[in-house]
Scaffold this motif. Sequence first.
Motif, mmCIF file in Angstrom:
data_model
loop_
_atom_site.group_PDB
_atom_site.id
_atom_site.type_symbol
_atom_site.label_atom_id
_atom_site.label_comp_id
_atom_site.label_asym_id
_atom_site.label_seq_id
_atom_site.Cartn_x
_atom_site.Cartn_y
_atom_site.Cartn_z
ATOM 1 N N ALA A 102 -74.928 -95.899 3.190
ATOM 2 C CA ALA A 102 -74.676 -94.752 2.314
ATOM 3 C C ALA A 102 -75.251 -95.016 0.923
ATOM 4 C CB ALA A 102 -73.178 -94.482 2.223
ATOM 5 N N GLY A 103 -75.965 -94.038 0.380
ATOM 6 C CA GLY A 103 -76.554 -94.161 -0.950
ATOM 7 C C GLY A 103 -77.906 -94.821 -0.984
ATOM 8 N N GLU A 104 -78.350 -95.356 0.150
ATOM 9 C CA GLU A 104 -79.642 -96.037 0.181
ATOM 10 C C GLU A 104 -80.777 -95.008 0.188
ATOM 11 O OE1 GLU A 104 -81.947 -99.335 3.007
ATOM 12 O OE2 GLU A 104 -79.793 -98.989 3.236
ATOM 13 N N VAL A 105 -81.852 -95.320 -0.535
ATOM 14 C CA VAL A 105 -83.032 -94.457 -0.535
ATOM 15 C C VAL A 105 -83.813 -94.736 0.739
ATOM 16 C CG1 VAL A 105 -85.186 -93.855 -1.702
ATOM 17 C CG2 VAL A 105 -83.151 -94.395 -3.056
ATOM 18 N N VAL A 106 -83.880 -93.739 1.617
ATOM 19 C CA VAL A 106 -84.621 -93.904 2.870
ATOM 20 C C VAL A 106 -86.112 -93.946 2.564
ATOM 21 C CG1 VAL A 106 -85.025 -92.979 5.175
ATOM 22 C CG2 VAL A 106 -82.804 -92.639 4.064
ATOM 23 N N ASN A 123 -69.491 -86.495 1.057
ATOM 24 C CA ASN A 123 -70.549 -86.955 0.146
ATOM 25 C C ASN A 123 -71.650 -85.900 0.077
ATOM 26 O OD1 ASN A 123 -69.290 -89.385 -0.384
ATOM 27 N ND2 ASN A 123 -70.320 -90.463 1.256
ATOM 28 N N THR A 124 -71.416 -84.867 -0.722
ATOM 29 C CA THR A 124 -72.367 -83.781 -0.863
ATOM 30 C C THR A 124 -72.633 -83.547 -2.336
ATOM 31 O OG1 THR A 124 -71.408 -82.738 1.097
ATOM 32 C CG2 THR A 124 -72.857 -81.387 -0.232
ATOM 33 N N ALA A 125 -73.905 -83.389 -2.687
ATOM 34 C CA ALA A 125 -74.262 -83.190 -4.093
ATOM 35 C C ALA A 125 -73.552 -81.962 -4.664
ATOM 36 C CB ALA A 125 -75.777 -83.048 -4.231
ATOM 37 N N HIS A 185 -77.308 -89.298 -5.901
ATOM 38 C CA HIS A 185 -78.334 -89.336 -6.946
ATOM 39 C C HIS A 185 -78.763 -90.738 -7.355
ATOM 40 C CE1 HIS A 185 -77.097 -85.156 -7.223
ATOM 41 N NE2 HIS A 185 -78.022 -84.907 -8.110
ATOM 42 N N GLY A 186 -77.921 -91.722 -7.149
ATOM 43 C CA GLY A 186 -78.271 -93.086 -7.551
ATOM 44 C C GLY A 186 -77.900 -93.380 -8.990
ATOM 45 N N ALA A 187 -77.816 -94.660 -9.316
ATOM 46 C CA ALA A 187 -77.329 -95.087 -10.635
ATOM 47 C C ALA A 187 -78.257 -94.729 -11.775
ATOM 48 C CB ALA A 187 -77.089 -96.601 -10.621
ATOM 49 N N GLN A 188 -79.569 -94.571 -11.508
ATOM 50 C CA GLN A 188 -80.531 -94.362 -12.583
ATOM 51 C C GLN A 188 -80.837 -92.891 -12.866
ATOM 52 O OE1 GLN A 188 -81.367 -96.961 -14.452
ATOM 53 N NE2 GLN A 188 -80.033 -98.083 -13.034
ATOM 54 N N HIS A 189 -80.278 -91.984 -12.085
ATOM 55 C CA HIS A 189 -80.544 -90.563 -12.317
ATOM 56 C C HIS A 189 -79.854 -90.115 -13.605
ATOM 57 C CE1 HIS A 189 -80.709 -86.211 -11.662
ATOM 58 N NE2 HIS A 189 -81.664 -86.463 -10.784
#
Length: 465
Positions: free
Chosen positions: A24-28, A385-387, A424-428
């Motif tokens: 979960a959360g990994e960039v594919v 887990n939906t944006a 979105h990830g930590a850097q967004h």
Amino acid sequence: MDPVEVFSAGEKGRGLRVTKEISAGEVVFAEASFAAVVFDSLSLQVCHSCFRRKVNPHRCAQCKFAHYCDRTCQRAAWDEHEQECSAIKKIGQAPNENVRLVARILWRIQKDTGLVSDAQLTTLDLLDDHLSELSSEDLKDLKVDVQHFYNYWPKNSKPVGEDYVAHLFGMVNCNGFTLSDQRGLQAVGVGLFPNLCLVNHDCWPNCTVILNPGNQTALDTSLHSKRRIELRALGKISEGEELTISYVDFLNVSKDRQQLLKKKYYFDCKCEHCISGIRDDLMTAVRDTHGHQSSADVVKAVTDFSLQALVKIEEARTEGNFHEVLKLCHECLEKQDPVFGDTNLHLLRVLSIISEVLCFMHQFGEAAGYAQRVLDGYTKLYPPNTAQLGMAIMRAAVTHWHAGLIETAHSLVCRAYAILIITHGAQHPITRDLEAMRTQTEKELRLFKQNESVYHSMRETVLSH
């Protein structure tokens, strides 16, 4: 692109699946746009290079159409904009976004061919255009766009056949991806991402797509992050499992989602949620009071009233008549509350609008109550887990924070962060905003618990200034 491969997905055609387990959360995978343009309506407010919203952006002195954050962004975009700039200058105005996007695609193909990197899994010629399925009305619109394209396409450029131009318009129509601004709050443009086009739809997907604007602050434009999307896993994805995203918002009953997908993307959705109508009962819920529900005639009457009211509400909101919006919303809620259940979509849409307008009018205390009702409904409808759910929680957090309800606000900020760190990830930029909010609300909550009266006194002092 190591963790994915193309495979035959049966009736759905080609698809992508993972070749290893994804968390979960990994960039594919991440992918830079093959071509992208800003919407016509926002061409004066959004940077044509990085797609950030910008107050008083820098204008291209040649075509007077493209706008940029500054000269650094303008230099970074020149490779894409050079031929476009000349074409716009020659005809005196910019064509619509579809024509501009098709032209950018063609200039890119002529420069780099349709396959621009080893990581690109398909060529543009292999993407579906669905031209054979267009209605007569859509075919007329297509012919108009093709004619506008030829009026725009420079006479000294390499000639292009009409069939191929039509193919590109069809391809953009069903494969274009909507791009949001740097905060993810508004759609500002459209782009083409070939690898993303291979990811099939599911109404309850295992992945989400976000535009990560990256870092555009370096003076040396070679150090800028390319405009790119990230495909992120919403949960654990097993090796060999197909990757899916949702092409439409889940907050529609299955029949409406299927109709929308058929009209826009030309396929019949046969996912589990559509076939079984999962959550349709919640989206059309009728209130049960001590074992009694309103009759079908009453439900239909309130539904019809709601649909008509929502049209009037949207008209008043577009005109900026917010007092009329509030009046119409209150009238609608008086009829809806005794009849509709808390997850009924018509009720949730009115609650969302009234909360938003009350926030705009700085009536945060009342807005917070409506925002909480919206959130309670969304939580029962959306996947965890939906944006969309994460953004709704964030908006509710801000509303409660402005209302001085610091305990609830901090709890909601933490809850939103837990979702958006995955989507979105930590850097967004939006996740960074939430991190800053979490730090601030934590400080305020600590002060509140030490002495409530001091907290409220300090808060009133800050607000008065």
